[in-house]
Enzyme design. Structure first.
Site, PDB file in Angstrom:
ATOM      1  N   SER A 111       0.871  -1.079   0.060  1.00 15.21           N
ATOM      2  CA  SER A 111      -0.191   0.266  -0.016  1.00 15.21           C
ATOM      3  C   SER A 111       0.936   1.064   0.214  1.00 15.21           C
ATOM      4  O   SER A 111       1.881   1.475  -0.959  1.00 15.21           O
ATOM      5  CB  SER A 111      -0.986   0.019   1.267  1.00 15.21           C
ATOM      6  N   GLU A 151     -12.361   6.256   6.696  1.00 14.05           N
ATOM      7  CA  GLU A 151     -11.510   6.911   7.657  1.00 14.05           C
ATOM      8  C   GLU A 151     -11.185   8.281   6.963  1.00 14.05           C
ATOM      9  O   GLU A 151     -11.057   8.589   5.903  1.00 14.05           O
ATOM     10  CB  GLU A 151     -10.352   5.933   7.743  1.00 14.05           C
TER      11      GLU A 151
HETATM   12  C1  16G Z   1      -3.895  -0.020   7.896  1.00 16.12           C
HETATM   13  C2  16G Z   1      -5.463  -0.081   7.515  1.00 16.12           C
HETATM   14  C3  16G Z   1      -6.201   1.424   7.716  1.00 16.12           C
HETATM   15  C4  16G Z   1      -5.767   1.938   8.961  1.00 16.12           C
HETATM   16  C5  16G Z   1      -4.299   2.077   9.273  1.00 16.12           C
HETATM   17  C6  16G Z   1      -3.885   2.598  10.675  1.00 16.12           C
HETATM   18  C7  16G Z   1      -6.709  -1.423   6.194  1.00 16.12           C
HETATM   19  C8  16G Z   1      -6.910  -2.023   4.896  1.00 16.12           C
HETATM   20  N1  16G Z   1      -5.762  -0.878   6.305  1.00 16.12           N
HETATM   21  O1  16G Z   1      -3.279   0.484   6.643  1.00 16.12           O
HETATM   22  O2  16G Z   1      -7.599   1.224   7.475  1.00 16.12           O
HETATM   23  O3  16G Z   1      -5.942   3.289   8.856  1.00 16.12           O
HETATM   24  O4  16G Z   1      -3.741   0.424   9.256  1.00 16.12           O
HETATM   25  O5  16G Z   1      -2.415   2.050  10.797  1.00 16.12           O
HETATM   26  O6  16G Z   1      -7.567  -2.039   7.201  1.00 16.12           O
HETATM   27  P1  16G Z   1      -1.910   2.347  12.165  1.00 16.12           P
HETATM   28  O7  16G Z   1      -2.512   1.457  13.203  1.00 16.12           O
HETATM   29  O8  16G Z   1      -0.274   2.074  12.135  1.00 16.12           O
HETATM   30  O9  16G Z   1      -2.514   3.677  12.819  1.00 16.12           O
HETATM   31 MG    MG Z   2      -3.831   1.111   0.417  1.00 15.21          MG
END
Ligand code: 16G
Ligand code: MG
Length: 542
Positions: free
Chosen positions: A64, A370
């Site tokens: 991603s 989000e």
């Molecule tokens: C991941 C999640 C995203 C979330 C992010 C938070 C999916 C497909 N992706 O990229 O939704 O906003 O994690 O990251 O669920 P963090 O826990 O490092 O803040």
């Molecule tokens: Mg992505």
């Protein structure tokens, strides 16, 4: 299961000993050079999951918005959803088993999950544009093959496109045809129908600049361009021909730095948007006449879309319920606007698409986004059936037209996952239909100034939270400290949570001015550092 063959092939994808990885919110993600064994093993696991569910399972190779050197993998469940939690645990066990234990762990999983090994298995595979993705997806295929699973390799696709393929294949083509052509046709047809009435009006709104993060989104938008060119012309930047993936560009960069992406010419008041590296996130932005940068994030996208849907529902006069799902990161102004001005119910869940998705399924129409730009709209089966029936049966022209629009919106949203391409087309259609400029959209409400910071601690799991991550439970005293700090500012709010994707604690604060939001965020960071075992330097700014 031919355990000898598995052992033999596994030796070609050896696990670096001692390496421990976790299947997190976005699957496995780390430096690409540590992932070969994980890919092979996820190929094996996908076959077991496919046999157990008697359905096609997807495997997507991507990291991603992470830097180009990273990579990752996630499994896609039968209806295009994220992998079920119990299988996330299996994935973690299998990925971490030392070489000699791996076949036994695989057997254990198949026993625990009551997998019928005689069942056929079918896996679809996709990958992003990272230099390491092709070889890693080959390792997935090795895993699938050694367990005698059948597969189709879609090659370069966006993450949401792979979700779409899985969904199509498991609903015997009812949702759409499981090809890229099918995907483009389905979306473009709905987009053209939705916007056809506006086609002769001003063309000022029809051109959109897209920052593709030097990722897969560029390739797929190029393929799609001519399907929608009568309604929308997209101008692609950061298309991967020069720059590095996600470097100084893309949705994550733009959102977290609140700055324009590099490599994109922006004139004042021009509508621009940014995708992330696998095209499941989108944010909009523009420069005003004074050259100030304005970000239109997931919260404002949810507001635009839900107000449009609410109007259509009023028009057809059906009592279908609509709900908006956000996370603690949603700007306080957005929540207030949705609840008080638009009068739609708003719910807050933990961070991560799967949590929002799950909650959104409780409504006839569930809008979830989000703040970082991940999101979509889900229509319940009952709502969809009702709307499709109304388009056929209604006699009143206005009501019928509104129902028809809702039907187009259903077809435009990728119901299997948040999709930057779908979201972009829906947003563009709404702006055209409502004759809204990007400034007018932006002016729906003013975001409260906010700041995000990271704190390094010895073990981020010492922080546990409740109330959708808005309150800290442990360590003791931290929530009280946050409460005391928040009281010192106006319109203020702050929370902390352990990241699911990085070894840090994240801090969020908002307040009446940028200075106050910054100062609150710094004070909360210091409290985390002191009460939750901070390591390294004291957070800066003191
Ligand atoms: C991941 C999640 C995203 C979330 C992010 C938070 C999916 C497909 N992706 O990229 O939704 O906003 O994690 O990251 O669920 P963090 O826990 O490092 O803040
Ligand atoms: Mg992505």
């Amino acid at each position: 299961m031919d355990l000898d063959a598995i052992t033999e092939y596994s030796a070609l994808h050896p696990k670096p000993s001692g390496l421990i990885l976790q299947y997190g919110t976005a699957g496995f993600r780390t430096k690409a050079e540590h992932l070969d064994h994980v890919m092979f093993r996820m190929g094996l696991l996908a076959v077991l999951r496919s046999k157990q569910t008697k359905s096609t399972i997807g495997v997507m190779v991507t990291a991603s918005h992470n830097p180009e050197e990273d990579n990752g993998v996630k499994l896609v469940d039968p209806l295009g959803e994220m992998l079920a939690p119990s299988w996330e645990e299996h994935a973690t066990c299998l990925a971490n088993a030392e070489e000699q234990d791996m076949p036994r762990v695989l057997m254990d999983i198949s026993v625990k999950a009551a997998v019928n090994l005689q069942q056929d298995a079918f896996i679809v595979i996709g990958r992003d544009t990272r230099p390491t993705s092709e070889k890693l997806s080959q390792s997935v295929i090795d895993g699938v093959t050694v367990l005698e699973g059948q597969f189709h390799d879609y090659g370069l696709v966006t993450t949401p496109q792979l979700h779409y393929m899985v969904y199509c294949r498991n609903t015997s083509g009812q949702y759409g045809e499981a090809t890229l052509e099918g995907y483009y046709q389905k979306l473009s047809k709905a987009f053209m129908e939705l916007t056809k009435k506006t086609l002769c009006s001003e063309d000022e709104y029809r051109s959109l600049k897209v920052d593709c993060a030097n990722g897969i989104g560029a390739l797929k938008l190029k393929e799609m361009e001519h399907y929608v060119s009568q309604g929308l012309s997209v101008q692609l930047f950061n298309d991967g021909t020069k720059g590095k993936l996600n470097h100084l560009c893309g949705a994550d960069f733009v959102k977290s730095h609140q700055k324009p992406p590099q490599g994109m010419e922006m004139k004042s008041n021009e509508r621009c948007c940014s995708f992330d590296g696998d095209a499941d996130r989108i944010v909009y932005h523009y420069l005003d006449v004074d050259g100030h940068f304005h970000l239109i994030d997931g919260d404002k996208i949810a507001t635009l879309i839900s107000s449009f849907l609410k109007e259509l529902l009023l028009e057809i006069g059906e009592s279908l319920n609509i709900g908006v799902v956000q996370t603690a990161y949603a700007n306080g102004s957005s929540t207030r606007y949705l609840e008080e001005v638009m009068k739609v119910p708003v719910y807050c869940t933990k961070t991560g698409v799967k949590h929002l998705h799950h909650k959104a399924q409780e409504f006839d129409i569930g809008v979830y986004f989000e703040a970082n730009g991940h999101g979509t709209v889900l229509f319940s089966k009952a709502a969809e059936t009702k709307i499709r029936q109304l388009t056929k049966e209604l006699e009143d022209e206005r009501r019928k037209a509104a129902a028809k629009m809702l039907e187009n919106v259903i077809d435009l949203f990728n119901q299997a996952a948040g999709d930057a391409i779908s979201d972009m087309l829906v947003i563009e259609a709404i702006l055209m239909l409502k004759d809204l400029s990007i400034q007018q959209w932006d002016a729906l409400y003013m975001d409260l100034p906010n700041r995000q910071l990271k704190v390094k601690v010895a073990d981020r799991q010492v922080i546990s939270t409740t109330d959708a991550e808005r309150q800290v439970v442990t360590p003791p005293g931290l929530q009280e400290a946050i409460n005391d700090l928040v009281k010192k500012y106006k319109l203020s709010r702050a929370f902390v949570r352990p990241s699911g994707t990085e070894d840090v604690v994240r801090v969020y604060a908002e307040a009446d001015s940028q200075e106050n939001a910054d100062s609150l965020a710094r004070a909360v960071s210091l409290a985390v550092f002191q009460l939750a075992g901070g390591v390294g330097e004291t957070p800066p700014g003191f």
